[in-house]
Design a protein around this motif. Structure first.
Motif, PDB file in Angstrom:
ATOM      1  N   GLY A 109       3.298  23.437 102.554  1.00 13.77           N
ATOM      2  CA  GLY A 109       2.944  25.017 102.532  1.00 13.77           C
ATOM      3  C   GLY A 109       2.516  25.547 101.160  1.00 13.77           C
ATOM      4  N   LEU A 110       2.385  24.556 100.099  1.00 19.22           N
ATOM      5  CA  LEU A 110       1.939  25.217  99.126  1.00 19.22           C
ATOM      6  C   LEU A 110       0.725  25.819  99.091  1.00 19.22           C
ATOM      7  N   ALA A 111       0.336  26.956  98.759  1.00 16.21           N
ATOM      8  CA  ALA A 111      -0.824  27.750  98.932  1.00 16.21           C
ATOM      9  C   ALA A 111      -2.042  27.466  97.844  1.00 16.21           C
ATOM     10  N   ALA A 112      -2.343  26.424  97.867  1.00 15.61           N
ATOM     11  CA  ALA A 112      -3.528  26.199  96.731  1.00 15.61           C
ATOM     12  C   ALA A 112      -4.682  25.684  97.227  1.00 15.61           C
ATOM     13  N   GLN A 113      -5.696  25.758  96.570  1.00 12.20           N
ATOM     14  CA  GLN A 113      -7.053  25.554  97.107  1.00 12.20           C
ATOM     15  C   GLN A 113      -7.479  24.374  95.925  1.00 12.20           C
ATOM     16  N   LEU A 114      -7.241  23.313  96.274  1.00 12.56           N
ATOM     17  CA  LEU A 114      -7.528  22.169  95.324  1.00 12.56           C
ATOM     18  C   LEU A 114      -9.007  21.760  95.538  1.00 12.56           C
ATOM     19  N   LYS A 131      -8.371  26.140  89.748  1.00 16.35           N
ATOM     20  CA  LYS A 131      -8.617  27.242  88.626  1.00 16.35           C
ATOM     21  C   LYS A 131      -7.987  28.269  88.650  1.00 16.35           C
ATOM     22  N   PHE A 132      -7.936  29.046  89.864  1.00 17.72           N
ATOM     23  CA  PHE A 132      -7.212  30.296  90.092  1.00 17.72           C
ATOM     24  C   PHE A 132      -5.839  30.459  89.603  1.00 17.72           C
TER      25      PHE A 132
END
Length: 177
Positions: free
Chosen positions: A129-134, A145-146
């Motif tokens: 569930g880590l909310a990241a956009q890799l 980067k965000f």
């Protein structure tokens, strides 16, 4: 900022936060449920008890800090060598570093650099569930980067050699550009 869910070694206000999947297999850390600054000599004790794998983690972490841009970070000004930094400052109170066994709490406004060590660990965190956009830059490195989040090879000399450490340092510098 004290994140009560942070579990690991170092400071709760650390600007450089590295995430790895496993904690040292030592009784004193088995029940660790918070962020604990290490004491002088504690890294040597972990190395002695847990062997070469942990020695590599601490060495690679210190080497990374020493190749970071000195205008952006002051680690290389605190000691004469990465070895001295590892032994006298890394993950201790005042070090501005953390090594975490918990998931990142992404708060981009804090300007924290989050580094997940290992593609497999990154995938597990995303699946949990880590909310990241890799964005994957190649087979080994990714960036969001965000959220100031990077994925790199595991902290081991063979996987994260000096050339790859220099590349990771460039990615960290680019987060502020």
């Amino acid at each position: 900022m004290n994140n009560t869910s942070d579990i690991g070694f170092g400071e709760d206000t650390a600007d450089i936060r590295v995430y790895i999947a496993r904690r040292p297999p030592m009784a004193e850390y088995a029940q660790l449920q918070q962020l604990k600054p290490l004491q002088s000599g504690e890294i040597a004790l972990i190395n002695s008890a847990c062997g070469n794998g942990w020695r590599k983690v601490f060495n690679v972490y210190s080497k990374l800090l020493f190749v970071l841009d000195a205008q952006q970070f002051t680690f290389s000004r605190q000691a004469v060598s990465w070895q001295q930094y590892r032994d006298q400052f890394l993950l201790q109170t005042g070090s501005n570093t953390a090594l975490l066994f918990s998931a990142p709490e992404l708060q981009p406004e804090l300007r924290t650099v989050h580094i997940i060590a290992g593609r497999t660990h990154a995938k597990a965190l995303l699946d949990a569930g880590l909310a990241a956009q890799l964005t994957w830059l190649n087979n080994e490195f990714a960036i969001d980067k965000f959220n100031r989040l990077l994925v790199c090879p595991y902290f081991d000399y063979r996987q994260l050699n000096n050339e790859k450490l220099a590349y990771l340092a460039q990615l960290i510098k680019a987060l502020d550009e």
